[in-house]
Design an enzyme around this catalytic site. Sequence first.
Site, PDB file in Angstrom:
ATOM      1  CG  ASP A  22      -1.809   1.142   1.403  1.00 23.01           C
ATOM      2  OD1 ASP A  22      -2.035   1.850   0.343  1.00 23.01           O
ATOM      3  OD2 ASP A  22      -2.350   1.289   2.580  1.00 23.01           O
ATOM      4  CG  ASN A  24      -2.807   5.529  -0.914  1.00 22.09           C
ATOM      5  OD1 ASN A  24      -2.886   4.339  -0.858  1.00 22.09           O
ATOM      6  ND2 ASN A  24      -3.756   6.065  -1.705  1.00 22.09           N
ATOM      7  CG  ASP A  26      -5.831   3.573   0.510  1.00 23.10           C
ATOM      8  OD1 ASP A  26      -5.071   2.378   0.562  1.00 23.10           O
ATOM      9  OD2 ASP A  26      -6.491   3.635  -0.491  1.00 23.10           O
ATOM     10  CG  ASP A  30      -1.537   1.399  -3.679  1.00 19.70           C
ATOM     11  OD1 ASP A  30      -0.064   1.460  -4.027  1.00 19.70           O
ATOM     12  OD2 ASP A  30      -1.729   1.946  -2.667  1.00 19.70           O
ATOM     13  CG  ASP A  99      -6.691 -12.156 -13.631  1.00 18.55           C
ATOM     14  OD1 ASP A  99      -7.492 -12.496 -14.423  1.00 18.55           O
ATOM     15  OD2 ASP A  99      -6.210 -12.613 -12.411  1.00 18.55           O
ATOM     16  CG  ASP A 205     -10.990 -15.067 -14.052  1.00 16.29           C
ATOM     17  OD1 ASP A 205     -10.594 -15.262 -13.355  1.00 16.29           O
ATOM     18  OD2 ASP A 205     -12.264 -14.705 -14.061  1.00 16.29           O
ATOM     19  CD  GLU A 263      -8.971 -19.522 -13.086  1.00 17.64           C
ATOM     20  OE1 GLU A 263      -9.346 -20.284 -11.975  1.00 17.64           O
ATOM     21  OE2 GLU A 263     -10.101 -18.988 -13.791  1.00 17.64           O
ATOM     22  CG  HIS A 340      -6.164 -15.264  -6.611  1.00 16.76           C
ATOM     23  ND1 HIS A 340      -5.409 -15.548  -7.789  1.00 16.76           N
ATOM     24  CD2 HIS A 340      -7.271 -14.910  -6.955  1.00 16.76           C
ATOM     25  CE1 HIS A 340      -6.200 -15.655  -8.746  1.00 16.76           C
ATOM     26  NE2 HIS A 340      -7.613 -15.095  -8.294  1.00 16.76           N
ATOM     27  CG  ASP A 341      -8.851 -18.425  -7.332  1.00 24.94           C
ATOM     28  OD1 ASP A 341      -9.373 -17.544  -6.824  1.00 24.94           O
ATOM     29  OD2 ASP A 341      -8.688 -18.680  -8.444  1.00 24.94           O
TER      30      ASP A 341
HETATM   31  C1  NOJ Z   1     -11.018 -17.242 -11.174  1.00 25.37           C
HETATM   32  C2  NOJ Z   1     -10.322 -16.212 -10.320  1.00 25.37           C
HETATM   33  O1  NOJ Z   1      -9.078 -16.724  -9.983  1.00 25.37           O
HETATM   34  C3  NOJ Z   1     -11.032 -16.266  -8.852  1.00 25.37           C
HETATM   35  O2  NOJ Z   1     -10.341 -15.546  -8.061  1.00 25.37           O
HETATM   36  C4  NOJ Z   1     -12.456 -15.701  -9.172  1.00 25.37           C
HETATM   37  O3  NOJ Z   1     -13.309 -15.694  -8.094  1.00 25.37           O
HETATM   38  C5  NOJ Z   1     -13.161 -16.358 -10.400  1.00 25.37           C
HETATM   39  N1  NOJ Z   1     -12.305 -16.704 -11.350  1.00 25.37           N
HETATM   40  C6  NOJ Z   1     -14.314 -15.602 -10.925  1.00 25.37           C
HETATM   41  O4  NOJ Z   1     -13.624 -14.232 -11.605  1.00 25.37           O
HETATM   42 CA    CA Z   2      -3.428   2.371  -1.259  1.00 27.24          CA
END
Ligand code: NOJ
Ligand code: CA
Length: 567
Positions: A22, A24, A26, A30, A99, A205, A263, A340-341
């Site tokens: 981050d 700034n 908040d 970013d 993405d 995605d 993906e 991240h999933d």
């Molecule tokens: C795959 C993404 O990696 C995930 O984080 C997202 O929730 C779903 N697609 C929907 O876009």
């Molecule tokens: Ca920020």
Amino acid sequence: MKRSPKFDNRVGYIIYPAAFKDSNDDGIGDIQGIISKLDYLAYIGFDLLWICPLFRSPMDDNGYDVSDYYQIDPRFGSNEDLKTLIEEAHKRGIVILLDFVLNHTSDEHPWFQKALSDPSSKERDYYFFRKGRREGDKLLPPNNWKGFFSTSTWEKVPGDNDDYYFHIFSKKMPDVNWENPALREEYYAIARHYLDMGVDGFRLDALAHLAKDTSFASSSLPPDPEGLVYDTDRFSNRPALYSYLREFNDEVFSHYDCLLVGEVGGNLTPDKALLLSDFDTGPIHMVFNFATAWVNGAFGSLDKKDEDIRTDVIALKKEFLKWYQACSARSDMPLYWDNHDHPRALSQYGSILYREKSAKALCNTLLFMYGTPFIYYGDEIGMSNVTYEKPEDFFSDVGNHNETDVLRARGYSDEHITHYLNRTSRVNSRTPMQWDKGQNAGFSSAAPINKVNGNYLEGVNVADQIDDPFSTLRFFKYAISKRHDPFINELVQHGKFEILDMPHPDVFAYTHDGAKKLVVITNMRPYTVYFSFYNNFSDILVHNYGDVIFTNHVFELRPFETYLLLV
Ligand code: NOJ
Ligand code: CA
């Protein structure tokens, strides 16, 4: 499609922008934060960034619900910041993949707003609207399908009508209709816009889902307790997908020197992956699948005990081998443990009791397989799952929120749900990057969206590791430098890959046979095991212990010990 040499021999890094840095204060990471860390990324050796969505969004699904593809979300910065990021990354030899969300928009996107307010508009057909089913006085959704986020795939259109719209993710993420050529043109224009700006490619995605069974007939598979059916074949990897992407390639991708990573989720088979990524005939370069991400039984482990969660090392090896054998001669492949999933790889396959050893072991094991490695931010310092206290701590993920609602209604206690989420939630991998021992681990002085993992005070931070030659971070840097070595890269990409001792239940070992033999041997367990090895090795290139125990052709491998050998 074959990628251009510009993208050869790169090591990727995945950034979840809201949690990275981050600038700034908040509380939200970013673009300027990312820019400020480019030198750090270059220092470790990452030269390919995939950045999760940055576009304007109401953030129902943290940016995967886009309301304007042409604007950077103000939380992340400005369009100018993106241009600066691209320039600054390129100066350092780093390429950038954005993405790109193609399967759905936000319900706040002007297309959807228009589609709602004017059923005769052209935008109405950008989405799927269908009438509900009438049973007596009752209005039911058009079919019984269940989506990825624990709800029906249908949401009622507000007002006095029988209309529903279709969404496989949250109700704020209506699916778009790829059958409509005008809709496809909209996406081509967006792609051209960013490629013209200098972006090097996209992570595409939810690509598997662009084509649906538009008969929208109910599924006859067994329903869940809520009467819904999770039949993902109805909206995954369907034949029309390949023609959509072929057209996208002809219209846009083939005119640019870009890299395209799709993906494609869980149900993918290698033959379908090749339809997408074949060197000669595929419309894109490589596809992520989830086959190697959950081989410890954690997925769907709601009713499992902790002791039932254990890495099935043989199954893991078989999975990597299967994909290699089916795809490597005809396609590039991405390599990754987590993103991240998923929960953190260290908590899936490593051990927090052997944090440093297991983080290094996972790095070494992944890095030298065939393909393009992608390391998830924070794995290079040994970040691991959270230990949150209540389901609400996970509600920044709409999927976890919905699932909690369902599980509570089914009678599960909050304690049970929390235990399950601490093991499986995507929020595990969305906590702030741990830069130092300062407030919120140096991520921000304001409270972050997801609470910081307390282990930043125990050495799991960049500042503590960067000057320590034995740290996890420095190990990653060193191993990545080996991965970038042209001689090693040649062996990895073209030497014949074989698993060594497939039946060994604890050791993940493999070789690439080329001008020389490159060998990786990793103990995947938190205890000592033994591994027979009949070759004489000339060099130990990478190792995570101080001394070697090798007698009578047997390695004694201590917890998560890993080697990279040249034979
Ligand atoms: C795959 C993404 O990696 C995930 O984080 C997202 O929730 C779903 N697609 C929907 O876009
Ligand atoms: Ca920020």
